[in-house]
Design an enzyme around this catalytic site. Structure first.
Site, short mmCIF file in Angstrom:
data_model
loop_
_atom_site.label_atom_id
_atom_site.label_comp_id
_atom_site.label_asym_id
_atom_site.label_seq_id
_atom_site.Cartn_x
_atom_site.Cartn_y
_atom_site.Cartn_z
N GLU A 25 28.46 33.38 31.89
CA GLU A 25 28.62 34.69 31.27
C GLU A 25 28.24 34.54 29.80
O GLU A 25 28.73 33.65 29.09
CB GLU A 25 30.05 35.20 31.39
CG GLU A 25 30.22 36.59 30.75
CD GLU A 25 31.61 37.16 30.91
OE1 GLU A 25 31.85 38.27 30.39
OE2 GLU A 25 32.46 36.50 31.54
N ASN A 80 27.47 41.57 29.61
CA ASN A 80 28.34 42.73 29.59
C ASN A 80 27.61 43.92 28.98
O ASN A 80 27.06 43.82 27.87
CB ASN A 80 29.60 42.44 28.77
CG ASN A 80 30.50 41.43 29.44
OD1 ASN A 80 31.23 41.76 30.36
ND2 ASN A 80 30.43 40.17 29.00
N GLU A 112 27.50 42.95 34.01
CA GLU A 112 28.92 43.23 34.21
C GLU A 112 29.28 44.52 33.48
O GLU A 112 28.86 44.74 32.35
CB GLU A 112 29.78 42.09 33.66
CG GLU A 112 29.56 40.77 34.40
CD GLU A 112 30.53 39.69 33.94
OE1 GLU A 112 31.43 40.00 33.12
OE2 GLU A 112 30.40 38.55 34.40
N ASP A 142 33.73 44.44 36.42
CA ASP A 142 34.60 43.59 35.61
C ASP A 142 36.02 44.15 35.57
O ASP A 142 36.23 45.35 35.71
CB ASP A 142 34.03 43.49 34.19
CG ASP A 142 34.55 42.28 33.44
OD1 ASP A 142 35.23 41.45 34.07
OD2 ASP A 142 34.27 42.16 32.25
N GLU A 199 39.01 35.77 36.95
CA GLU A 199 38.92 35.52 35.51
C GLU A 199 40.22 34.92 34.98
O GLU A 199 41.27 35.04 35.60
CB GLU A 199 38.65 36.83 34.76
CG GLU A 199 37.31 37.47 35.06
CD GLU A 199 37.10 38.72 34.21
OE1 GLU A 199 36.23 38.65 33.32
OE2 GLU A 199 37.77 39.73 34.43
#
Length: 514
Positions: A25, A80, A112, A142, A199
């Site tokens: 990520e 993101n 995401e 997410d 996560e």
């Protein structure tokens, strides 16, 4: 942004089974010569208010894709994007251009998004998502389980991945509600055929528990902190790349329910589960047959009501012991109502937090085995009695000649073991014969031929008798002795006849000579 003070940090997304890296990520980090390290929680909202967030995102995408384009492995990069960015009509075109300039494959890009109300019936957002999907980008939802995420939107939007929010993972080892929510989300993802990433994994225990629950991928400080490109590349070299991004294995509760129902119905043994209130949750036909309740529906009934017969008291007491925490071995029970004998394994079942869930029963009908064992015991008893009453005595020895079995003699008092019987035989042998027979036996051992000797022994009536001992070797395929089997027989009468015959021959010879 123009000075390059905002740079991409890479946090590994790890396959929990192999601990290899499936992707990274990409997170924005700001190191300012004036302000020092500025938290994303501070500068991301500022960039959003100033209308700079989209430009920052595109610059981060291009920079990260260019940095990793030559790295080994088929890992993916996850970025993101804010919900507001999906309202841009040309979002997919701009993302595709940034990735293309860096020379990175679009199929290895994952976007995401934290869903909010902007997605609700918004045609522009849906068009952006569809365009990104057509370009080869994967979509990840997410922080699932918080905010505005809902099953309806999850169904209506083409997400490829669900990320379980860190708040649920954090309480996984201590909070049963978090455990149930995580388990439910894993089952939901498996049912929909999408990958699930947990996560916020901060301990090895959390990672292990998630792996046991069927969570395939994870992210968190225990698996790797966000770092520079150099640090991420070093991690990739050290841990290796997990390159299998196929459709996840369907181990959902829906799938497992049908699997368990099939196993329950077709299992060759009885299966039953009792809850913490000592009520039957499930019982397959085999259990019903063993209890003489074929066709009955036991679901929800208390076991005390089902096992209310006197001959079921032992099983009921065992279940109460297991309920109290006892760990019992499988136990044999007789059901007088059906005439069956069955073996029951009663196991206390707990969840990963150690909370009691109920009792699992496995019931095996051993009626035929018990009958066979009884018949065998009776047969062995008949054989033993026949040997004891017989005139001959059996013995056996190992390949080294050590006698380890001596059969009982009818006239003698029974002793507790074969070794004691052998010791008594040796004590009663004539001392001269004892040494002689021992020497003969040792000298004969290297030969795989039958052995025979004769000796005198003091019988319980205090008379000396002659006996003959014969041994026969049991050989393996190479002709080596595996074991000796022998028999001792009373030849006193034979000796008396031989001695009488000798005396008569001598008398005849004397008379003839006269």
């Amino acid at each position: 942004m123009r000075a390059g003070e905002i740079w991409p940090a890479y946090q590994p997304l790890v396959h929990l089974g192999s601990r290899r890296i499936a992707g990274f990520e990409v997170l924005a980090r700001w190191t300012s010569p004036l302000l020092g390290v500025v938290s994303p929680a501070t500068f991301i909202p500022v960039a959003d208010r100033l209308g700079l967030l989209h430009g920052l995102s595109l610059a981060l995408i291009e920079q990260a894709c260019r940095q990793v384009s030559a790295w080994p492995g088929e890992f993916y990069l996850a970025f993101n994007l804010a919900p507001s960015q999906f309202l841009l009509p040309d979002l997919a075109v701009q993302v595709q251009a940034a990735v293309g300039r860096a020379g990175f494959p679009m199929r290895r890009v994952r976007v995401e998004v934290t869903e909010n109300e902007l997605f609700h019936d918004n045609l522009v957002a849906r068009h952006s998502i569809e365009a990104l999907k057509q370009a080869g980008v994967s979509l990840s939802l997410d922080d699932f389980g918080t905010g505005h995420s809902s099953l309806t939107r999850l169904q209506s939007l083409p997400f490829d991945e669900i990320k379980i929010d860190a708040s649920f993972v954090r309480g996984l080892e201590s909070d049963s509600h978090s455990l149930k929510i995580v388990t439910a989300v894993l089952g939901l993802g498996q049912s929909l055929g999408v990958h699930v990433i947990a996560e916020g994994i901060e301990t090895a225990g959390q990672a292990e528990l998630l792996n046991r629950l069927g969570c395939v991928f994870g992210q968190g400080y225990d698996l790797g902190r966000p770092g520079s490109a150099e640090q991420a590349l070093a991690q990739l070299h050290r841990l290796g790349c997990h390159c299998d991004h196929d459709r996840p294995l369907d181990a959902s509760p829906f799938q497992r329910l049908h699997q368990l129902e099939t196993l329950y119905l077709d299992a060759p043994v009885g299966l039953c589960f009792i809850d913490t209130e000592m009520r039957v949750v499930s019982a397959n036909p085999k259990v019903l047959h063993y209890l003489g309740l074929a066709g009955a529906d036991l679901r929800g009934q208390p076991v005390a009501k089902i096992l209310n017969q006197p001959y079921s008291q032992g099983l009921l007491e065992a279940l109460e012991s297991v309920r109290g925490g006892a760990n019992l071995p499988p136990t044999q029970y007789d059901h007088l109502g059906t005439g069956s004998t069955y073996l029951v394994a009663h196991q206390r079942v707990s969840n990963p937090l150690g909370e009691w869930l109920g009792i699992s029963l496995v019931v095996i009908d051993i009626s035929e085995r018990v009958k066979a064992e009884l018949a065998l015991q009776q047969s062995e008893e008949h054989f033993r009695r026949s040997i004891e009453l017989g005139p001959n005595i059996a013995w056996a020895a190992g390949p080294d000649g050590a006698v380890d079995y001596m059969g009982p003699a009818f006239e003698w008092t029974a002793l507790s073991s074969a070794q004691e019987r052998y010791a008594r035989w040796r004590d009663r042998m004539d001392p001269d014969d004892r040494e002689r027979v021992h020497r003969e036996w040792l000298a004969h051992l290297p030969s795989p031929r039958p052995f025979k000797t004769e000796f005198r022994i003091l019988w319980p009536d205090n008379t000396w008798r002659w006996v003959r001992s014969q041994g026969f070797p049991h050989l393996d395929e190479r002709g080596q002795v595996l074991r000796w089997y022998g028999i001792i027989m009373d030849i006193s009468t034979e000796h008396r006849l031989e001695r009488r015959l000798i005396e008569l021959e001598q008398k005849i010879a004397t008379l003839g000579g006269g």
